[in-house]
Motif scaffolding. Structure first.
Motif, PDB file in Angstrom:
ATOM      1  N   VAL A  61       0.849  -1.177   0.000  1.00 55.54           N
ATOM      2  CA  VAL A  61       0.000   0.000   0.000  1.00 55.54           C
ATOM      3  C   VAL A  61       0.894   1.239   0.000  1.00 55.54           C
ATOM      4  CG1 VAL A  61      -1.798   1.206   1.208  1.00 55.54           C
ATOM      5  CG2 VAL A  61      -1.729  -1.272   1.256  1.00 55.54           C
TER       6      VAL A  61
ATOM      7  N   LEU B 219       0.573   4.458   0.491  1.00 54.55           N
ATOM      8  CA  LEU B 219      -0.087   5.629   1.041  1.00 54.55           C
ATOM      9  C   LEU B 219       0.691   6.043   2.276  1.00 54.55           C
ATOM     10  CD1 LEU B 219      -3.804   4.522   0.762  1.00 54.55           C
ATOM     11  CD2 LEU B 219      -2.571   6.051  -0.744  1.00 54.55           C
TER      12      LEU B 219
ATOM     13  N   GLY C 124     -17.871   0.250  -0.009  1.00 51.07           N
ATOM     14  CA  GLY C 124     -18.480  -0.534   1.063  1.00 51.07           C
ATOM     15  C   GLY C 124     -17.770  -0.352   2.395  1.00 51.07           C
ATOM     16  N   LEU C 125     -17.068   0.771   2.531  1.00 45.40           N
ATOM     17  CA  LEU C 125     -16.337   1.028   3.776  1.00 45.40           C
ATOM     18  C   LEU C 125     -17.055   2.106   4.574  1.00 45.40           C
ATOM     19  CD1 LEU C 125     -12.572   1.206   2.787  1.00 45.40           C
ATOM     20  CD2 LEU C 125     -13.635  -0.443   4.282  1.00 45.40           C
TER      21      LEU C 125
ATOM     22  N   HIS D 127      -5.879   1.555  10.699  1.00 41.74           N
ATOM     23  CA  HIS D 127      -6.726   0.533  10.073  1.00 41.74           C
ATOM     24  C   HIS D 127      -5.888  -0.644   9.592  1.00 41.74           C
ATOM     25  CE1 HIS D 127     -10.076   3.248  10.262  1.00 41.74           C
ATOM     26  NE2 HIS D 127      -9.345   4.191   9.708  1.00 41.74           N
TER      27      HIS D 127
ATOM     28  N   ALA E 168      -5.930  -4.542   4.959  1.00 41.45           N
ATOM     29  CA  ALA E 168      -6.968  -4.775   3.967  1.00 41.45           C
ATOM     30  C   ALA E 168      -7.765  -3.500   3.727  1.00 41.45           C
ATOM     31  CB  ALA E 168      -7.896  -5.896   4.434  1.00 41.45           C
ATOM     32  N   VAL E 169      -8.065  -2.788   4.806  1.00 39.26           N
ATOM     33  CA  VAL E 169      -8.803  -1.537   4.670  1.00 39.26           C
ATOM     34  C   VAL E 169      -7.938  -0.508   3.949  1.00 39.26           C
ATOM     35  CG1 VAL E 169      -9.839   0.367   5.946  1.00 39.26           C
ATOM     36  CG2 VAL E 169     -10.246  -1.972   6.673  1.00 39.26           C
TER      37      VAL E 169
ATOM     38  N   LEU F  20      -8.096  -0.997   0.318  1.00 39.17           N
ATOM     39  CA  LEU F  20      -9.328  -0.477  -0.281  1.00 39.17           C
ATOM     40  C   LEU F  20      -9.298   1.053  -0.343  1.00 39.17           C
ATOM     41  CD1 LEU F  20     -11.985  -2.896   1.222  1.00 39.17           C
ATOM     42  CD2 LEU F  20     -11.110  -2.833  -1.100  1.00 39.17           C
TER      43      LEU F  20
ATOM     44  N   ARG G 293      -8.656   5.948  -3.635  1.00 37.35           N
ATOM     45  CA  ARG G 293      -7.872   7.058  -4.163  1.00 37.35           C
ATOM     46  C   ARG G 293      -7.740   6.953  -5.683  1.00 37.35           C
ATOM     47  NH1 ARG G 293      -4.095  10.908  -2.853  1.00 37.35           N
ATOM     48  NH2 ARG G 293      -2.850  11.464  -4.643  1.00 37.35           N
TER      49      ARG G 293
ATOM     50  N   GLU H  61     -12.569 -10.363   1.860  1.00 43.22           N
ATOM     51  CA  GLU H  61     -12.102  -9.085   1.362  1.00 43.22           C
ATOM     52  C   GLU H  61     -11.859  -9.133  -0.136  1.00 43.22           C
ATOM     53  OE1 GLU H  61      -9.987  -7.999   5.598  1.00 43.22           O
ATOM     54  OE2 GLU H  61      -8.850  -8.949   4.000  1.00 43.22           O
TER      55      GLU H  61
ATOM     56  N   GLU I 102     -15.097  -8.792  -1.840  1.00 42.14           N
ATOM     57  CA  GLU I 102     -15.506  -7.391  -1.805  1.00 42.14           C
ATOM     58  C   GLU I 102     -14.782  -6.587  -2.891  1.00 42.14           C
ATOM     59  OE1 GLU I 102     -17.888  -6.317  -0.034  1.00 42.14           O
ATOM     60  OE2 GLU I 102     -17.629  -4.249  -0.694  1.00 42.14           O
TER      61      GLU I 102
END
Lengths: 333, 510
Positions: free
Chosen positions: B91, B93, B132-133, B144, B147-148, B151, B156, B178, B181
């Motif tokens: 990730v 971010l 769906g968050l 978090h 997995a979150v 998402l 983004r 997940e 999802e």
């Protein structure tokens, strides 16, 4: 989906009392405790003027710490600030002696400090030089330039400087502060505004969090990396001006080791040395903690002023340990 | 769908890194409203292709057309501006910023030049709801789970009104729910006409979500297929490839070797959450055990558990019937005669700035402790011996390792461990990225070592190689040990069959 809705609860608990505020709160508690200790021990300590004096005596350090906060938030470090303060007092004193008008001298000081910062920032960004090394070079350069201007101390006799240095503003309760304090507080306000409400400021935090992520997010990381050193250079020059109001002289041996005081204030103020976490407000409280320790020791009278250093050292260690703890807590999540 | 012109058309892409051709003449097309899987083993060039598209790597040759017009992006920011968004495997971010900032920073709503926090959080909340968050957009991203965060990264990417969404192994950190999802979101985006480029190493996911597949191998294009027309076995063989007749056959010795009934090493129910499901394994002296499986199937993870480089959640490892100390880590394993030659020779193995001699002696010196220096003469003799034996070129002990070719570096690393005379040698991808001659030589050395009684655990992405060299093959899929083959049952086709047989997924073990 169940796995995704659960963190809502988690995040509520963990980010309502965010761990990122913890160091600042801790610093504030330390400040209250040290000040309280002084108040209990010495008569006349808990007065408005003593608090005001904390600001008056440390206005330059507050400005310095603000610039340093920007740099440290990106994960960098600026060792040149003390030398730039000295250089600024020198430039101010020398130009005033040469008969420049005060406003031009101020402009020259601010421009040279910012330019030096720009140079170091470009070196760090374009040439990928370690901030430690680049600003170490800047430190030697600035310190050396002081002595190119003059080996001796030059006193400042300019009436405008003298007026700003000695004039006070009366606050309610018969508390007097200098213009330097007002300037320092304005700098803090502007810095907080930039850091929290502008894209530049948020990018500072993003770069400190993860530079490669910030770049992949399409943020202007290069501009920010260079920018924080320009800001720090500007703040150092401004702090230099405040320092010359304070000392009314320019001297190459002014502010020796002051960069370390600034770094200590920022770290004690709760800013993570690795970057990405911290507040200018914390740095201000950090400066106040340092100032309070110094005040207590001068009230004590018998203790050597080196005790200030020892206490600051202990505080630094404690705060760095606290930071590690918070980091571990985050990793475990 | 294929009637409409491609949204992205990459032609004849060449990308070179110093000394390595990362991509050679690769074509790639991406149509609007499709999910396109990009497949290939480690080092096949998937990430390089993505980075070439998004302007991270400059092109040596070739051109990229977006909507029929030639484009070239100097950096990811420009690619993003053109509607190409990327979500990377890790990730990418900033965990110290808020969720809303992570989604919108760079195009945040502003009022009078000031970031409008309230509008930003509201807009972020809308985007999150689409995923769906229901997390608080003002909370710190770092609070978090991964997995979150993944998402949020997609939120983004979608926030820019992306026309092309690149997902580089987005599922490797997600669990089944997940992933479901995520796939729901991908389908929604596909229906909106977004072109999705999806990189994964889970074969089942390819069949579940993708419309077409492009396979790369060793930086070259193998082919572009419609997913429905490509069988699993064909996909696996396209990825792994067959280098028939390129290498001299190393004789299989399993038949003539008298298997020592007592295993040298035994793993009982060894496992680690997120790395590999509990497995049993026995390795005998004088035996080469191969680990086969696709990238991400848990090959390296298994080896690291055996060596103690990662701590196991369950089970234990026994050497000569005696359990290794639980918390002993690699030192305990080394003391028992287990050596581990890592996959990433640059990061975990060789010290590029030291000489061949110093690199070879390193492990031996470490085993002796720093106080007792290896005598210069012993060192020279050993180094000399392995320089000749492994045919390292140049045969100069004072050459700096960084200047050697990949194959010779690998041999130096091999020599380092051989000098310590291990009883079990774990080789993780010892032949990756090296030329055919050096490859054959290393294989031969491995076979000889086993003949002399050393136990070898051999890991390679190249199935042909594993099959040729191993007496026994352990097959891994999706982080489970699914089979153990030996003798004539351990052929390329049988192993491939097992790897590809996704329908009989072994869920029981997890």
């Amino acid at each position: 989906m169940t796995a995704l809705t659960q963190p809502r609860f988690l995040s509520r608990v963990q980010s309502r009392v965010p761990s990122r505020f913890l160091p600042v709160i801790a610093t504030f508690v330390v400040f209250v405790l040290t000040f309280g200790a002084g108040a209990v021990r010495y008569e006349g300590f808990a007065s408005g003027q003593v608090i005001a004096n904390l600001f008056i005596d440390n206005a330059f350090l507050i400005v310095l710490a603000v610039g340093m906060t920007f740099v440290i938030l990106t994960g960098g470090i600026d060792l040149s600030v003390g030398a730039v303060v000295a250089l600024s007092t020198m430039i101010a004193a020398a130009t005033l002696e040469a008969g420049w008008p005060a406003w031009l001298a101020v402009l020259a000081v601010l421009a040279s400090g910012s330019t030096l910062g720009l140079g170091m920032g470009l070196m760090i960004h374009k040439l990928r030089v370690q901030p430690f090394i680049a600003t170490l070079a800047g430190m030697f350069l600035a310190r050396g330039l002081c002595f190119v201007i003059s080996i001796d101390s030059i006193s400042i006799k300019d009436p405008a400087f003298r007026t700003i240095a000695t004039e006070t503003v009366m606050l309610p309760g018969k508390v007097a502060i200098t213009y330097s304090v007002l300037i320092a507080l304005a700098v803090v306000a502007v810095a907080a505004y930039v850091l929290h409400l502008t894209r530049f400021g948020r990018t500072v935090y993003a770069v400190g969090g993860s530079e490669s992520s910030a770049r992949l997010m399409g943020l202007a990381t290069g501009r920010v990396t260079v920018g924080v050193y320009v800001i720090s250079g500007f703040c150092s020059a401004l702090a230099g001006l405040l320092f010359s109001f304070y000392m009314l002289s320019g001297y190459g041996l002014h502010a020796v080791g002051m960069e370390l005081d600034a770094i200590a204030a920022v770290v004690v103020g709760g800013t993570l040395l690795a970057g990405g976490m911290g507040y200018v407000g914390g740095s201000v409280v950090g400066v106040l903690v340092l100032g309070t320790v110094q005040t207590i020791i001068s009230f004590e009278g018998t203790l050597s002023s080196w005790w200030t250093r020892i206490v600051i050292g202990v505080l630094l260690l404690a705060f760095i340990a606290l930071q590690r703890l918070i980091l571990y807590r985050q990793r475990d999540l | 769908m294929t009637e409409s012109p491609p949204l992205v058309d990459m032609r004849g892409i060449h990308v070179e890194f110093p000394g390595v051709k990362a991509l050679e003449d690769v074509d790639f097309r991406l149509f609007p409203g499709e999910v396109h899987a990009l497949m290939g083993e480690n080092g096949a060039g998937k990430s390089t292709l993505i980075k070439a598209l998004t302007g991270v790597h400059p092109l040596e040759a070739g051109e990229i057309h977006l909507d029929g017009a030639p484009v070239s992006f100097p950096g990811p920011a420009q690619a993003q501006a053109a509607g190409i968004s990327t979500v990377y495997q890790e990730v990418n971010l900033c965990t110290n910023l808020s969720v809303a900032e992570n989604i919108l920073l760079g195009r945040e709503p502003r009022r009078f030049g000031v970031i409008d926090g309230r509008t930003m959080r509201a807009r972020a909340a809308t985007l999150l709801a689409r995923m769906g968050l229901t997390i608080d957009p003002g909370s710190a991203l770092g609070s978090h789970p991964i997995a979150v965060q993944q998402l949020v990264a997609i939120a983004r990417a979608v926030a820019v009104d992306a026309r092309v969404l690149i997902l580089d192994e987005p599922t490797s950190s997600l669990d089944t729910d997940e992933v479901a999802e995520l796939f729901r979101i991908i389908r929604v985006l596909r229906a909106e006409g977004v072109a999705v480029l999806f990189v994964t190493h889970f074969i089942e996911q390819v069949y579940e979500i993708s419309d077409r597949v492009t396979v790369l191998r060793n930086g070259k294009l193998v082919g572009e297929y419609a997913t429905s027309a490509l069988s699993r076995i064909d996909l696996v063989s396209a990825m792994i490839g067959r280098e028939l007749g390129v290498l001299e056959e190393v004789e299989r010795r399993s038949e003539r070797r008298s298997a020592d009934p007592a295993p040298l090493l035994r793993a009982e129910g060894l496992g680690r959450a997120g790395a590999i499901a509990p497995f049993d394994l026995e390795i005998h002296a004088g035996e080469v055990v191969g680990l086969a499986g696709l990238l991400g199937s848990g090959r390296t993870e298994l080896a690291r558990l055996l060596f103690g480089a990662d701590r196991a959640d369950t089970g234990r490892v026994l050497m000569d019937g005696e359990p290794l100390r639980q918390r002993g880590g690699p030192r305990a394993a080394l003391a028992k005669g287990i050596a581990f030659s890592s996959e990433d020779r640059k990061a975990d193995g060789l010290v590029a700035d030291l000489t061949v001699r110093d690199n070879m002696i390193l492990a031996m010196q470490a085993a002796r402790g720093w106080a007792r220096q290896v005598p210069r003469r012993t060192a020279d003799e050993l180094v000399e011996k392995y320089l000749t034996e492994l045919d390292i070129r140049p045969a100069n002990p004072d050459a700096v390792v960084g200047t050697l070719s990949g194959g010779n570096q690998q041999k130096v690393l091999l020599a380092r461990w051989l000098i310590t005379r291990p009883r079990l040698l774990i080789l993780d991808e010892p032949t990756r990225g090296i030329d055919v001659g050096a490859k054959a030589h290393i294989q031969k050395v491995v076979a000889d070592l086993a003949a002399d009684g050393m136990a070898v655990l051999f890991i390679s992405a190249e199935l042909e190689e594993v099959v040729r060299i191993s007496d026994r093959i352990v097959v891994l899929r999706d982080r489970h040990k699914i089979a153990e083959l030996s003798g004539s049952a351990a052929g390329v086709d049988e192993v491939m069959e097992l790897i590809a047989s996704g329908s009989t997924k072994v869920e029981a073990l997890s």
